[in-house]
Design a protein around this motif. Structure first.
Motif, PDB file in Angstrom:
ATOM      1  N   MET A 105      -5.030   3.869   5.135  1.00 12.11           N
ATOM      2  CA  MET A 105      -4.795   5.010   6.018  1.00 12.11           C
ATOM      3  C   MET A 105      -5.982   5.474   6.854  1.00 12.11           C
ATOM      4  O   MET A 105      -5.791   6.108   7.896  1.00 12.11           O
ATOM      5  CB  MET A 105      -4.294   6.192   5.184  1.00 12.11           C
ATOM      6  N   ALA A 106      -7.201   5.195   6.425  1.00  6.69           N
ATOM      7  CA  ALA A 106      -8.374   5.811   7.066  1.00  6.69           C
ATOM      8  C   ALA A 106      -8.539   5.426   8.530  1.00  6.69           C
ATOM      9  O   ALA A 106      -9.095   6.199   9.310  1.00  6.69           O
ATOM     10  CB  ALA A 106      -9.640   5.457   6.296  1.00  6.69           C
ATOM     11  N   HIS A 107      -8.062   4.255   8.907  1.00  6.17           N
ATOM     12  CA  HIS A 107      -8.318   3.782  10.267  1.00  6.17           C
ATOM     13  C   HIS A 107      -7.067   3.801  11.147  1.00  6.17           C
ATOM     14  O   HIS A 107      -7.074   3.241  12.247  1.00  6.17           O
ATOM     15  CB  HIS A 107      -8.904   2.367  10.220  1.00  6.17           C
ATOM     16  N   ARG A 108      -6.032   4.461  10.693  1.00  2.00           N
ATOM     17  CA  ARG A 108      -4.824   4.587  11.497  1.00  2.00           C
ATOM     18  C   ARG A 108      -5.071   5.525  12.681  1.00  2.00           C
ATOM     19  O   ARG A 108      -5.832   6.481  12.581  1.00  2.00           O
ATOM     20  CB  ARG A 108      -3.663   5.119  10.654  1.00  2.00           C
ATOM     21  N   GLU A 109      -4.380   5.256  13.786  1.00  2.00           N
ATOM     22  CA  GLU A 109      -4.536   6.092  14.976  1.00  2.00           C
ATOM     23  C   GLU A 109      -3.549   7.251  14.993  1.00  2.00           C
ATOM     24  O   GLU A 109      -3.661   8.153  15.821  1.00  2.00           O
ATOM     25  CB  GLU A 109      -4.357   5.249  16.237  1.00  2.00           C
ATOM     26  N   THR A 110      -2.570   7.229  14.110  1.00  2.00           N
ATOM     27  CA  THR A 110      -1.609   8.323  13.996  1.00  2.00           C
ATOM     28  C   THR A 110      -1.520   8.755  12.535  1.00  2.00           C
ATOM     29  O   THR A 110      -1.899   8.008  11.636  1.00  2.00           O
ATOM     30  CB  THR A 110      -0.209   7.901  14.481  1.00  2.00           C
ATOM     31  N   GLU A 111      -1.018   9.957  12.325  1.00  2.00           N
ATOM     32  CA  GLU A 111      -0.907  10.462  10.956  1.00  2.00           C
ATOM     33  C   GLU A 111       0.227   9.774  10.209  1.00  2.00           C
ATOM     34  O   GLU A 111       1.279   9.454  10.766  1.00  2.00           O
ATOM     35  CB  GLU A 111      -0.672  11.976  10.960  1.00  2.00           C
ATOM     36  N   GLN A 112      -0.012   9.562   8.923  1.00  3.22           N
ATOM     37  CA  GLN A 112       1.010   9.016   8.034  1.00  3.22           C
ATOM     38  C   GLN A 112       1.002   9.847   6.758  1.00  3.22           C
ATOM     39  O   GLN A 112      -0.059  10.237   6.277  1.00  3.22           O
ATOM     40  CB  GLN A 112       0.727   7.557   7.699  1.00  3.22           C
ATOM     41  N   PHE A 113       2.186  10.108   6.227  1.00  4.87           N
ATOM     42  CA  PHE A 113       2.315  10.883   4.998  1.00  4.87           C
ATOM     43  C   PHE A 113       2.897   9.988   3.922  1.00  4.87           C
ATOM     44  O   PHE A 113       3.972   9.411   4.088  1.00  4.87           O
ATOM     45  CB  PHE A 113       3.229  12.089   5.230  1.00  4.87           C
ATOM     46  N   ARG A 114       2.161   9.844   2.809  1.00  5.79           N
ATOM     47  CA  ARG A 114       2.606   9.012   1.700  1.00  5.79           C
ATOM     48  C   ARG A 114       2.738   9.861   0.448  1.00  5.79           C
ATOM     49  O   ARG A 114       2.040  10.868   0.278  1.00  5.79           O
ATOM     50  CB  ARG A 114       1.620   7.868   1.426  1.00  5.79           C
ATOM     51  N   VAL A 115       3.592   9.406  -0.453  1.00  2.00           N
ATOM     52  CA  VAL A 115       3.737  10.067  -1.746  1.00  2.00           C
ATOM     53  C   VAL A 115       3.563   9.017  -2.836  1.00  2.00           C
ATOM     54  O   VAL A 115       4.184   7.950  -2.798  1.00  2.00           O
ATOM     55  CB  VAL A 115       5.113  10.750  -1.896  1.00  2.00           C
ATOM     56  N   LEU A 116       2.686   9.319  -3.785  1.00  2.00           N
ATOM     57  CA  LEU A 116       2.478   8.458  -4.945  1.00  2.00           C
ATOM     58  C   LEU A 116       3.228   9.076  -6.110  1.00  2.00           C
ATOM     59  O   LEU A 116       2.956  10.223  -6.487  1.00  2.00           O
ATOM     60  CB  LEU A 116       0.987   8.348  -5.268  1.00  2.00           C
ATOM     61  N   TYR A 117       4.183   8.358  -6.661  1.00  2.00           N
ATOM     62  CA  TYR A 117       5.023   8.872  -7.746  1.00  2.00           C
ATOM     63  C   TYR A 117       4.534   8.334  -9.088  1.00  2.00           C
ATOM     64  O   TYR A 117       4.273   7.125  -9.231  1.00  2.00           O
ATOM     65  CB  TYR A 117       6.476   8.464  -7.520  1.00  2.00           C
ATOM     66  N   LEU A 118       4.412   9.226 -10.075  1.00  2.00           N
ATOM     67  CA  LEU A 118       3.871   8.872 -11.388  1.00  2.00           C
ATOM     68  C   LEU A 118       4.902   9.135 -12.477  1.00  2.00           C
ATOM     69  O   LEU A 118       5.749  10.027 -12.351  1.00  2.00           O
ATOM     70  CB  LEU A 118       2.616   9.706 -11.678  1.00  2.00           C
ATOM     71  N   ASP A 119       4.795   8.347 -13.570  1.00  2.00           N
ATOM     72  CA  ASP A 119       5.681   8.592 -14.703  1.00  2.00           C
ATOM     73  C   ASP A 119       5.029   9.593 -15.666  1.00  2.00           C
ATOM     74  O   ASP A 119       3.991  10.188 -15.355  1.00  2.00           O
ATOM     75  CB  ASP A 119       6.054   7.282 -15.406  1.00  2.00           C
ATOM     76  N   ARG A 120       5.606   9.753 -16.849  1.00  2.00           N
ATOM     77  CA  ARG A 120       5.112  10.757 -17.805  1.00  2.00           C
ATOM     78  C   ARG A 120       3.707  10.454 -18.325  1.00  2.00           C
ATOM     79  O   ARG A 120       3.004  11.349 -18.795  1.00  2.00           O
ATOM     80  CB  ARG A 120       6.088  10.881 -18.989  1.00  2.00           C
ATOM     81  N   LYS A 121       3.305   9.185 -18.243  1.00  2.00           N
ATOM     82  CA  LYS A 121       1.962   8.801 -18.679  1.00  2.00           C
ATOM     83  C   LYS A 121       0.979   8.737 -17.515  1.00  2.00           C
ATOM     84  O   LYS A 121      -0.115   8.216 -17.643  1.00  2.00           O
ATOM     85  CB  LYS A 121       2.023   7.440 -19.387  1.00  2.00           C
ATOM     86  N   ASN A 122       1.406   9.283 -16.378  1.00  2.00           N
ATOM     87  CA  ASN A 122       0.585   9.271 -15.154  1.00  2.00           C
ATOM     88  C   ASN A 122       0.276   7.859 -14.666  1.00  2.00           C
ATOM     89  O   ASN A 122      -0.783   7.602 -14.080  1.00  2.00           O
ATOM     90  CB  ASN A 122      -0.713  10.054 -15.346  1.00  2.00           C
ATOM     91  N   VAL A 123       1.215   6.958 -14.899  1.00  2.00           N
ATOM     92  CA  VAL A 123       1.120   5.604 -14.366  1.00  2.00           C
ATOM     93  C   VAL A 123       1.812   5.591 -13.002  1.00  2.00           C
ATOM     94  O   VAL A 123       2.913   6.118 -12.852  1.00  2.00           O
ATOM     95  CB  VAL A 123       1.772   4.581 -15.312  1.00  2.00           C
ATOM     96  N   LEU A 124       1.166   5.021 -12.013  1.00  2.00           N
ATOM     97  CA  LEU A 124       1.735   4.969 -10.673  1.00  2.00           C
ATOM     98  C   LEU A 124       2.913   3.995 -10.649  1.00  2.00           C
ATOM     99  O   LEU A 124       2.744   2.802 -10.875  1.00  2.00           O
ATOM    100  CB  LEU A 124       0.661   4.525  -9.667  1.00  2.00           C
ATOM    101  N   VAL A 125       4.103   4.513 -10.372  1.00  2.00           N
ATOM    102  CA  VAL A 125       5.300   3.676 -10.384  1.00  2.00           C
ATOM    103  C   VAL A 125       5.813   3.369  -8.983  1.00  2.00           C
ATOM    104  O   VAL A 125       6.583   2.430  -8.791  1.00  2.00           O
ATOM    105  CB  VAL A 125       6.426   4.317 -11.217  1.00  2.00           C
ATOM    106  N   ALA A 126       5.397   4.166  -7.989  1.00  2.00           N
ATOM    107  CA  ALA A 126       5.843   3.908  -6.623  1.00  2.00           C
ATOM    108  C   ALA A 126       4.887   4.555  -5.629  1.00  2.00           C
ATOM    109  O   ALA A 126       4.316   5.612  -5.883  1.00  2.00           O
ATOM    110  CB  ALA A 126       7.254   4.445  -6.402  1.00  2.00           C
ATOM    111  N   ASP A 127       4.712   3.894  -4.533  1.00  2.00           N
ATOM    112  CA  ASP A 127       3.879   4.385  -3.428  1.00  2.00           C
ATOM    113  C   ASP A 127       4.706   4.218  -2.164  1.00  2.00           C
ATOM    114  O   ASP A 127       5.018   3.090  -1.770  1.00  2.00           O
ATOM    115  CB  ASP A 127       2.584   3.575  -3.365  1.00  2.00           C
ATOM    116  N   GLU A 128       5.071   5.307  -1.546  1.00  2.00           N
ATOM    117  CA  GLU A 128       5.993   5.220  -0.418  1.00  2.00           C
ATOM    118  C   GLU A 128       5.510   6.043   0.778  1.00  2.00           C
ATOM    119  O   GLU A 128       5.081   7.189   0.621  1.00  2.00           O
ATOM    120  CB  GLU A 128       7.385   5.698  -0.833  1.00  2.00           C
TER     121      GLU A 128
END
Length: 253
Positions: A146-169
């Motif tokens: 994301m740091a070098h993008r010319e436009t804004e992007q919004f992402r959400v990182l979804y975690l399970d109960r153990k704070n394991v990353l299960v999805a990045d969208e």
């Protein structure tokens, strides 16, 4: 299919915007000065890695495959001048790249292959891993994507109960200073993924990660919606060019 020598019309189309060979392969060999330059550049890279090369020479290595029989140094230098540095060239939108004289489909493909490889590698270091133990890798991933993008992007990182990353969208794409975000859709997706927590991430193309009033208001709305459904909002990261800002560290969550 009509042919001219050993080169067909369909093959010519592949080189339409980069380089159209005019003679059979045996007659269209690389000039020795180009061969020698490429060999020296590859050797320096193999011996010293990326740190041994300035941005334009690293970009030359990427362009070698796309333009096999032409000096690519002028194009590499021009791309750096247009976009600023190697990272911004690799991250540039396809449409912007195609506006540059000398850039055709083959060049775009090679550049975007490098970008995809970088994203996939950095993503593999965080997906299905506990966020707490891989926080630095997570920040590296956010900066890579994301740091070098010319436009804004919004992402959400979804975690399970153990704070394991299960999805990045990627939830939304925006302009140079705004991206539309819908809190209801963010939490709805969390429920669909059976997530228990989330981390919001968006970039500021200006390079300054200072959150705007709109950023703060949007985060509060998502936090309220998440808490109503038993979800935890761990943080909201704003990614600048060379640094990031954490809402939690700043006391904004």
């Amino acid at each position: 299919m009509r042919k001219s020598g050993n080169f067909s019309d369909s093959q010519a189309a592949l080189f339409a915007r980069d380089e159209v060979p005019r003679f059979p392969e045996k007659l269209a060999r690389q000039p020795s000065y180009i061969r020698d330059h490429r060999a020296r550049l590859r050797e320096r890279f193999l011996l010293g890695g990326a740190d041994a090369l300035p941005d334009y020479e690293l970009l030359e290595l990427v362009l070698f495959r796309a333009i096999p029989r032409r000096d690519v140094k002028p194009l590499a230098r021009h791309l750096i001048e247009v976009f600023g540095d190697f990272n911004r060239v690799i991250s540039a939108p396809v449409a912007r790249l195609q506006e540059v004289s000398g850039v055709g489909e083959a060049v775009v493909a090679e550049i975007k292959i490098v970008e995809a490889a970088a994203h996939r590698l950095s993503r593999s270091r965080v997906l299905q891993r506990q966020v707490v133990s891989s926080w630095d890798a997570l920040l590296d991933y956010c900066h890579t994507t994301m740091a070098h993008r010319e436009t804004e992007q919004f992402r959400v990182l979804y975690l399970d109960r153990k704070n394991v990353l299960v999805a990045d969208e990627a939830q939304a794409q925006g302009t140079v200073d705004h991206v539309p975000v819908y809190p209801r859709e963010v939490v709805k997706r969390a429920l669909e993924l059976n997530a228990s927590a989330l981390i919001l991430v968006h970039n500021h193309p200006s390079g300054d990660p200072t959150p705007s009033a709109a950023d703060i208001d949007m985060t509060a709305q998502i936090q309220t919606a998440a808490e109503a459904l038993g979800l935890v909002l761990h943080d909201h990261l704003v990614i600048g060019k060379s640094t990031e800002l954490s809402f939690r560290a700043q006391g904004l969550i």
